[in-house]
Design a protein around this motif. Structure first.
Motif, PDB file in Angstrom:
ATOM      1  N   GLU A   1       0.844  -1.179   0.000  1.00 42.19           N
ATOM      2  CA  GLU A   1       0.000   0.000   0.000  1.00 42.19           C
ATOM      3  C   GLU A   1       0.890   1.244   0.000  1.00 42.19           C
ATOM      4  O   GLU A   1       2.038   1.204   0.459  1.00 42.19           O
ATOM      5  CB  GLU A   1      -0.903   0.004   1.225  1.00 42.19           C
ATOM      6  N   CYS A   2       0.342   2.339  -0.518  1.00 47.48           N
ATOM      7  CA  CYS A   2       1.064   3.606  -0.520  1.00 47.48           C
ATOM      8  C   CYS A   2       0.047   4.738  -0.545  1.00 47.48           C
ATOM      9  O   CYS A   2      -1.161   4.501  -0.590  1.00 47.48           O
ATOM     10  CB  CYS A   2       2.002   3.703  -1.728  1.00 47.48           C
ATOM     11  N   LYS A   3       0.518   5.944  -0.513  1.00 47.57           N
ATOM     12  CA  LYS A   3      -0.311   7.133  -0.708  1.00 47.57           C
ATOM     13  C   LYS A   3       0.090   7.754  -2.034  1.00 47.57           C
ATOM     14  O   LYS A   3       1.249   7.694  -2.441  1.00 47.57           O
ATOM     15  CB  LYS A   3      -0.120   8.147   0.419  1.00 47.57           C
ATOM     16  N   VAL A   4      -0.873   8.352  -2.714  1.00 46.51           N
ATOM     17  CA  VAL A   4      -0.639   9.014  -3.986  1.00 46.51           C
ATOM     18  C   VAL A   4      -1.020  10.478  -3.828  1.00 46.51           C
ATOM     19  O   VAL A   4      -2.141  10.797  -3.427  1.00 46.51           O
ATOM     20  CB  VAL A   4      -1.475   8.369  -5.114  1.00 46.51           C
ATOM     21  N   SER A   5      -0.093  11.353  -4.125  1.00 40.51           N
ATOM     22  CA  SER A   5      -0.338  12.785  -4.127  1.00 40.51           C
ATOM     23  C   SER A   5      -0.469  13.217  -5.586  1.00 40.51           C
ATOM     24  O   SER A   5       0.361  12.853  -6.420  1.00 40.51           O
ATOM     25  CB  SER A   5       0.832  13.517  -3.464  1.00 40.51           C
ATOM     26  N   ALA A   6      -1.535  13.950  -5.905  1.00 40.07           N
ATOM     27  CA  ALA A   6      -1.758  14.326  -7.303  1.00 40.07           C
ATOM     28  C   ALA A   6      -2.587  15.602  -7.388  1.00 40.07           C
ATOM     29  O   ALA A   6      -3.181  16.045  -6.406  1.00 40.07           O
ATOM     30  CB  ALA A   6      -2.465  13.203  -8.043  1.00 40.07           C
ATOM     31  N   CYS A   7      -2.624  16.131  -8.578  1.00 38.77           N
ATOM     32  CA  CYS A   7      -3.480  17.273  -8.883  1.00 38.77           C
ATOM     33  C   CYS A   7      -4.661  16.735  -9.681  1.00 38.77           C
ATOM     34  O   CYS A   7      -4.480  16.176 -10.763  1.00 38.77           O
ATOM     35  CB  CYS A   7      -2.697  18.309  -9.686  1.00 38.77           C
TER      36      CYS A   7
ATOM     37  N   CYS B   1       3.862   8.466  -2.391  1.00 35.96           N
ATOM     38  CA  CYS B   1       4.313   8.827  -1.044  1.00 35.96           C
ATOM     39  C   CYS B   1       4.052   7.652  -0.108  1.00 35.96           C
ATOM     40  O   CYS B   1       3.187   6.824  -0.361  1.00 35.96           O
ATOM     41  CB  CYS B   1       3.528  10.024  -0.523  1.00 35.96           C
ATOM     42  N   GLU B   2       4.788   7.605   0.952  1.00 36.41           N
ATOM     43  CA  GLU B   2       4.576   6.632   2.019  1.00 36.41           C
ATOM     44  C   GLU B   2       4.579   5.185   1.532  1.00 36.41           C
ATOM     45  O   GLU B   2       3.841   4.351   2.037  1.00 36.41           O
ATOM     46  CB  GLU B   2       3.287   6.938   2.777  1.00 36.41           C
ATOM     47  N   ALA B   3       5.403   4.875   0.542  1.00 40.40           N
ATOM     48  CA  ALA B   3       5.599   3.486   0.113  1.00 40.40           C
ATOM     49  C   ALA B   3       6.708   2.883   0.968  1.00 40.40           C
ATOM     50  O   ALA B   3       7.607   3.593   1.421  1.00 40.40           O
ATOM     51  CB  ALA B   3       5.984   3.437  -1.362  1.00 40.40           C
ATOM     52  N   PRO B   4       6.656   1.589   1.198  1.00 36.59           N
ATOM     53  CA  PRO B   4       7.724   0.950   1.980  1.00 36.59           C
ATOM     54  C   PRO B   4       9.099   1.215   1.357  1.00 36.59           C
ATOM     55  O   PRO B   4       9.274   1.103   0.142  1.00 36.59           O
ATOM     56  CB  PRO B   4       7.364  -0.532   1.919  1.00 36.59           C
ATOM     57  N   GLN B   5      10.066   1.560   2.181  1.00 33.96           N
ATOM     58  CA  GLN B   5      11.416   1.881   1.708  1.00 33.96           C
ATOM     59  C   GLN B   5      12.177   0.656   1.222  1.00 33.96           C
ATOM     60  O   GLN B   5      13.135   0.786   0.470  1.00 33.96           O
ATOM     61  CB  GLN B   5      12.207   2.576   2.822  1.00 33.96           C
ATOM     62  N   ASP B   6      11.754  -0.533   1.639  1.00 36.52           N
ATOM     63  CA  ASP B   6      12.508  -1.734   1.282  1.00 36.52           C
ATOM     64  C   ASP B   6      12.078  -2.370  -0.046  1.00 36.52           C
ATOM     65  O   ASP B   6      12.564  -3.431  -0.410  1.00 36.52           O
ATOM     66  CB  ASP B   6      12.434  -2.768   2.407  1.00 36.52           C
ATOM     67  N   LEU B   7      11.195  -1.723  -0.794  1.00 35.25           N
ATOM     68  CA  LEU B   7      10.821  -2.267  -2.103  1.00 35.25           C
ATOM     69  C   LEU B   7      12.016  -2.162  -3.054  1.00 35.25           C
ATOM     70  O   LEU B   7      12.686  -1.135  -3.110  1.00 35.25           O
ATOM     71  CB  LEU B   7       9.637  -1.496  -2.697  1.00 35.25           C
ATOM     72  N   PRO B   8      12.285  -3.221  -3.816  1.00 36.55           N
ATOM     73  CA  PRO B   8      13.439  -3.192  -4.721  1.00 36.55           C
ATOM     74  C   PRO B   8      13.175  -2.323  -5.952  1.00 36.55           C
ATOM     75  O   PRO B   8      12.028  -2.071  -6.327  1.00 36.55           O
ATOM     76  CB  PRO B   8      13.606  -4.660  -5.126  1.00 36.55           C
ATOM     77  N   ASP B   9      14.246  -1.840  -6.556  1.00 32.55           N
ATOM     78  CA  ASP B   9      14.127  -1.102  -7.810  1.00 32.55           C
ATOM     79  C   ASP B   9      13.528  -2.002  -8.876  1.00 32.55           C
ATOM     80  O   ASP B   9      13.764  -3.214  -8.886  1.00 32.55           O
ATOM     81  CB  ASP B   9      15.505  -0.619  -8.279  1.00 32.55           C
TER      82      ASP B   9
END
Length: 80
Positions: free
Chosen positions: A22-28, A46-54
């Motif tokens: 899960e994450c947050k999406v900031s948009a216009c 925004c607020e996506a887990p930092q450990d997700l791989p590239d």
């Protein structure tokens, strides 16, 4: 008639690279004068887990799905 726009924060979901999160999406949110609907511009994850791989993911939010990529820890929206 001009289009109207406003900043929104939505719940999103990332899927790819054998991960789901899960994450947050900031948009216009931009309304189109010729239709009753709206589109999103300047989409940022925004607020996506930092450990997700590239790698490549699909971002789903508000019944929309767009391709994104994590590169060196930063999220990029891919134009299809």
């Amino acid at each position: 008639m001009e289009s109207e726009h406003r900043h929104v924060t939505l719940s999103g979901y990332l899927k790819g690279m054998e991960h789901e999160a899960e994450c947050k999406v900031s948009a216009c949110e931009v309304s189109a004068p010729s239709s009753k609907g709206y589109e999103y511009a300047l989409v940022m994850i925004c607020e996506a887990p930092q450990d997700l791989p590239d790698g490549r993911y699909h971002l789903t939010f508000d019944s929309r799905a767009i391709p994104v990529q994590r590169h060196n820890g930063a999220w990029l929206v891919l134009v299809s």
